[in-house]
Design a protein around this motif. Sequence first.
Motif, PDB file in Angstrom:
ATOM      1  N   ALA A 170      82.239  65.917  43.461  1.00 32.36           N
ATOM      2  CA  ALA A 170      83.195  66.423  44.446  1.00 32.36           C
ATOM      3  C   ALA A 170      84.625  66.335  43.924  1.00 32.36           C
ATOM      4  CB  ALA A 170      83.072  65.622  45.747  1.00 32.36           C
ATOM      5  N   ASP A 171      85.444  67.248  44.397  1.00 33.54           N
ATOM      6  CA  ASP A 171      86.904  67.159  44.294  1.00 33.54           C
ATOM      7  C   ASP A 171      87.401  67.225  45.728  1.00 33.54           C
ATOM      8  OD1 ASP A 171      89.616  67.362  43.910  1.00 33.54           O
ATOM      9  OD2 ASP A 171      89.525  69.007  42.466  1.00 33.54           O
ATOM     10  N   LEU A 172      87.795  66.089  46.266  1.00 37.15           N
ATOM     11  CA  LEU A 172      88.098  65.962  47.688  1.00 37.15           C
ATOM     12  C   LEU A 172      89.574  66.120  47.991  1.00 37.15           C
ATOM     13  CD1 LEU A 172      85.691  62.988  48.501  1.00 37.15           C
ATOM     14  CD2 LEU A 172      85.297  65.435  48.851  1.00 37.15           C
ATOM     15  N   HIS A 173      90.301  66.807  47.104  1.00 39.11           N
ATOM     16  CA  HIS A 173      91.753  66.875  47.310  1.00 39.11           C
ATOM     17  C   HIS A 173      92.341  68.019  46.499  1.00 39.11           C
ATOM     18  CE1 HIS A 173      95.803  64.471  47.324  1.00 39.11           C
ATOM     19  NE2 HIS A 173      95.890  65.632  47.955  1.00 39.11           N
ATOM     20  N   GLY A 174      92.809  69.057  47.173  1.00 42.61           N
ATOM     21  CA  GLY A 174      93.472  70.159  46.505  1.00 42.61           C
ATOM     22  C   GLY A 174      94.179  71.029  47.530  1.00 42.61           C
ATOM     23  N   GLN A 175      95.060  71.927  47.065  1.00 39.48           N
ATOM     24  CA  GLN A 175      95.861  72.738  47.978  1.00 39.48           C
ATOM     25  C   GLN A 175      95.838  74.202  47.542  1.00 39.48           C
ATOM     26  OE1 GLN A 175      99.292  71.179  49.814  1.00 39.48           O
ATOM     27  NE2 GLN A 175      99.339  69.305  48.596  1.00 39.48           N
ATOM     28  N   SER A 176      96.210  75.072  48.458  1.00 43.66           N
ATOM     29  CA  SER A 176      96.265  76.511  48.207  1.00 43.66           C
ATOM     30  C   SER A 176      97.660  77.032  48.526  1.00 43.66           C
ATOM     31  CB  SER A 176      95.206  77.228  49.045  1.00 43.66           C
ATOM     32  OG  SER A 176      95.438  77.008  50.431  1.00 43.66           O
ATOM     33  N   GLU A 177      97.847  78.357  48.407  1.00 41.96           N
ATOM     34  CA  GLU A 177      99.175  78.939  48.550  1.00 41.96           C
ATOM     35  C   GLU A 177      99.733  78.830  49.964  1.00 41.96           C
ATOM     36  OE1 GLU A 177      98.671  82.990  47.415  1.00 41.96           O
ATOM     37  OE2 GLU A 177      97.698  83.577  49.285  1.00 41.96           O
ATOM     38  N   GLU A 178      98.877  78.577  50.941  1.00 36.47           N
ATOM     39  CA  GLU A 178      99.366  78.446  52.309  1.00 36.47           C
ATOM     40  C   GLU A 178     100.198  77.181  52.491  1.00 36.47           C
ATOM     41  OE1 GLU A 178      95.580  80.931  52.591  1.00 36.47           O
ATOM     42  OE2 GLU A 178      96.270  79.175  51.465  1.00 36.47           O
ATOM     43  N   THR A 179     100.051  76.219  51.567  1.00 34.71           N
ATOM     44  CA  THR A 179     100.935  75.048  51.565  1.00 34.71           C
ATOM     45  C   THR A 179     101.734  75.065  50.263  1.00 34.71           C
ATOM     46  OG1 THR A 179      99.055  73.665  50.851  1.00 34.71           O
ATOM     47  CG2 THR A 179      99.593  73.689  53.200  1.00 34.71           C
ATOM     48  N   LEU A 189      80.989  72.662  41.740  1.00 35.84           N
ATOM     49  CA  LEU A 189      80.999  71.418  42.504  1.00 35.84           C
ATOM     50  C   LEU A 189      79.908  71.418  43.558  1.00 35.84           C
ATOM     51  CD1 LEU A 189      84.827  70.901  43.170  1.00 35.84           C
ATOM     52  CD2 LEU A 189      83.391  69.630  41.574  1.00 35.84           C
ATOM     53  N   ASP A 190      79.577  70.210  44.007  1.00 36.97           N
ATOM     54  CA  ASP A 190      78.696  70.048  45.163  1.00 36.97           C
ATOM     55  C   ASP A 190      79.490  69.956  46.456  1.00 36.97           C
ATOM     56  OD1 ASP A 190      76.217  69.824  43.625  1.00 36.97           O
ATOM     57  OD2 ASP A 190      77.016  67.893  42.956  1.00 36.97           O
ATOM     58  N   ALA A 191      80.738  69.481  46.369  1.00 33.94           N
ATOM     59  CA  ALA A 191      81.540  69.290  47.583  1.00 33.94           C
ATOM     60  C   ALA A 191      83.009  69.419  47.243  1.00 33.94           C
ATOM     61  CB  ALA A 191      81.264  67.910  48.209  1.00 33.94           C
ATOM     62  N   VAL A 192      83.812  69.815  48.254  1.00 29.19           N
ATOM     63  CA  VAL A 192      85.241  69.971  48.072  1.00 29.19           C
ATOM     64  C   VAL A 192      85.928  69.747  49.403  1.00 29.19           C
ATOM     65  CG1 VAL A 192      85.489  72.450  48.615  1.00 29.19           C
ATOM     66  CG2 VAL A 192      86.930  71.416  46.843  1.00 29.19           C
ATOM     67  N   ALA A 193      87.219  69.405  49.356  1.00 22.14           N
ATOM     68  CA  ALA A 193      88.024  69.274  50.571  1.00 22.14           C
ATOM     69  C   ALA A 193      89.416  69.828  50.298  1.00 22.14           C
ATOM     70  CB  ALA A 193      88.106  67.820  51.042  1.00 22.14           C
ATOM     71  N   HIS A 194      89.824  70.793  51.112  1.00 20.02           N
ATOM     72  CA  HIS A 194      91.190  71.305  51.070  1.00 20.02           C
ATOM     73  C   HIS A 194      92.071  70.299  51.784  1.00 20.02           C
ATOM     74  CE1 HIS A 194      94.707  73.717  52.081  1.00 20.02           C
ATOM     75  NE2 HIS A 194      94.305  74.656  51.239  1.00 20.02           N
ATOM     76  N   GLN A 195      93.157  69.887  51.116  1.00 22.44           N
ATOM     77  CA  GLN A 195      94.030  68.842  51.650  1.00 22.44           C
ATOM     78  C   GLN A 195      95.486  69.288  51.546  1.00 22.44           C
ATOM     79  OE1 GLN A 195      92.929  65.080  52.555  1.00 22.44           O
ATOM     80  NE2 GLN A 195      91.649  66.710  53.365  1.00 22.44           N
ATOM     81  N   GLY A 196      95.876  70.210  52.418  1.00 26.75           N
ATOM     82  CA  GLY A 196      97.248  70.682  52.418  1.00 26.75           C
ATOM     83  C   GLY A 196      98.195  69.664  53.028  1.00 26.75           C
TER      84      GLY A 196
END
Length: 771
Positions: free
Chosen positions: A289-298, A317-324
């Motif tokens: 997992a990568d439980l921490h990342g951001q996109s252009e909305e933040t 990945l098996d798991a992910v979390a968007h963390q804006g």
Amino acid sequence: MPHSTHLPEAMGTATITPEGRFEAGSHQSFTLTYTAGRFGIDDTGSLKVVHRFASDMGKPQFDDPAAANYVSVEASNGAVLHVEFDPKRNIRPWDKTLYVKVVRGYLSEGDQIVVRFGDPRGGCPGMRLQTFCEDTFEFRVLVDAIATYDYVELPVQPEVAIVPGPPVAWRLVVPTERRPGGEFRLSMRGDDRWGNPSDRCEAEFGLRCVDADGTEVPVEGLPDRVTVAPGDFATVVEGLRLDEPGLVRFQLVDVADGSVAATSNPLRIVGPPPVEAGGPIADLLPWWADLHGQSEETIGTNSARDFHLFARDRAFLDAVAHQGNDFQITDAFWAHLNELTAEFTEDHRFVTFPGYEWSGNTCLGGDRNVLHLVEGQPIHRSSHALVNDGSDPADDANSAAEMFDRLAGADCVVFAHIGGRYADIVAAHDERLETGVEVHSAWGTFEWLVEDALRQGYRVGILANSDGHKGRPGASHPGATRFGSFGGLTCLLAPELTRASLADALRRRHHYGTTGCRAVLDVRATFASNAERFDVDPLTRPDDPPIGIPTRTAMMGDVLRSADGDLLLTVDVAASSPIERIDVRNGLETLETFRPYAEEATSAASSRRIRVVWEGSEYRGRGRETVWDGSATLDGNAFAAVEPINRYNLDKAFELEAPERLRWEALTTGGHAGFDAVLDDPAAGTLRIRTDLVTADVPVADVGSEDLAFEAGGLGRRITVFRLPEENPHREVHLERRIPLVGGDRDDAVYVRVVFEDGHVAWSSPIYVFR
């Protein structure tokens, strides 16, 4: 919008030439033409051309027309312009600002300001584009036509597409553990020189599976050949099976010459664990997992939908979390994120978590990450700093303590993070919710955060994620500029791939973190007599203590009560790279540094290979970058070969200027980098290291397997020199050690840190034992 919305259609237009698609990291020349609108631009008015914080495009310079990144600016009517660049002169995420001020004269409607990025007229090779991909890379233009310093964004913005280059490296990814006969998949991609998955792949390869000795192993469902076609970002082979237990790796073989183009991470095929006298050891599998990342909305790049697609389909990945950042998440975007996590979560295939990065100021607790188990939960922002949508700030939690209060009773998990702000877990911590600390991300490596937790007596697991801003969760190459570390990964040990199962692994600290490699790391403890294992930490229920489960075995993250004087620690490691060292730790103390090779292999009589490592950071805050630009010179010897370690910033020099002199540019933000050198003579001469922070003269004959350390203050800043064997075959290690239990008024917190020769690091979560 944070800027003025006064008559944007009257503020002029901007165009970019040429338009189209351009390779990431390449040098290009663009002409941006701003044509003034109805108001012109008054005397002392200005315009800004801004780019995202995440962009690592070359820094504009105005002094050398023949050098890269030269920018020229002219007014068509001869008005005098003042031009400067400031990396933080606009509202985030559009921080990076080319500022153009009219200082003598003015512009009328139809007059133009022409900005040439990478102006080729004086010999400039162009602007180096950002090193990661973006379909809509904007040259965003803001205009202060009335000279009030209140800017209006143009309604139509110039943009180009930044696309990957050709592949220079191939990646093979398989699970790190499966049961005999269970199905699994093999995933592969080609990366360009900056770590972007490339769609410019055209190749045919052979596929084979080999055991630890290099003997080929038959795999049910594995094709002999695989073809990669242009337009494909990834290739996946499903339905593979292995029936016999063992450790294997897959190889991508060049059909032309039989050479190995890539080797996968190791895969262990093992049966379920045995049932012990005191109860079964959990039958768990590793999920990445990568439980921490951001996109252009933040503050990141590319859309939140692209974020999830990349994690699943290109990073495998098996798991992910968007963390804006919470203070940039509008109510509308929060609703959209929850829709995305519900859409992308598919049990036993791919799991996402709805969540956000609580981004309070450092004095109020610093960054924390909140992962919810169900959609539709409220967001408790640290502030409404960049949320101007009229939403009610009554639900805000301005401090970490308030955040924990607001989340009390919620079905969520929290972990502490070091980003621009750092988590102050001494000032605020809730053991019921905050079950982990993030030791590594693209911002650097932060073992001091683990030490803060252990010093306070907290029982936390160790995670590593990316906090990626470049749209590549799970494969977060740092590119150029201030991010100097590859983004990390967390391996969650859980019986199945579901949101509830992974959350339980987080709460029970059944996980380990790496700096991005997919290594096997199994850490267990065995007790001479029955201990009590608490699946719910007693610290979280002081008024209703949980009942302990009798056991003689434990795994990473477990909390136990034992009267034994020691425990038997068993460590199994397998990786793609040889193992440099294993540090065995109890709390703040390193009990042993184990090197798998014999000491004779690193004597001056038997090995010509030495390693030089620089590491550490300036301090805890944003200005933690430590510059290690310098040189190494050999007097009375010469370099036969040199190879960098963790050199992710390819724009920084690493050059063998002469057989006896190496020069480099480098920075660290808590982690480590350096180089391996093979010397002409294993014992002759003196190695002279010169940096602004460390000056050292080291007789080559004095270099052995033990570190020669030269301290440089700050947070763990030092240069170390040591010798490695010329060939290190140890990619798998089984280690057993008897660990004394100190007891008393603190836990024994037993864990390991593993350093690999390729520069990657892994940390197990501690096993916590109390009296």
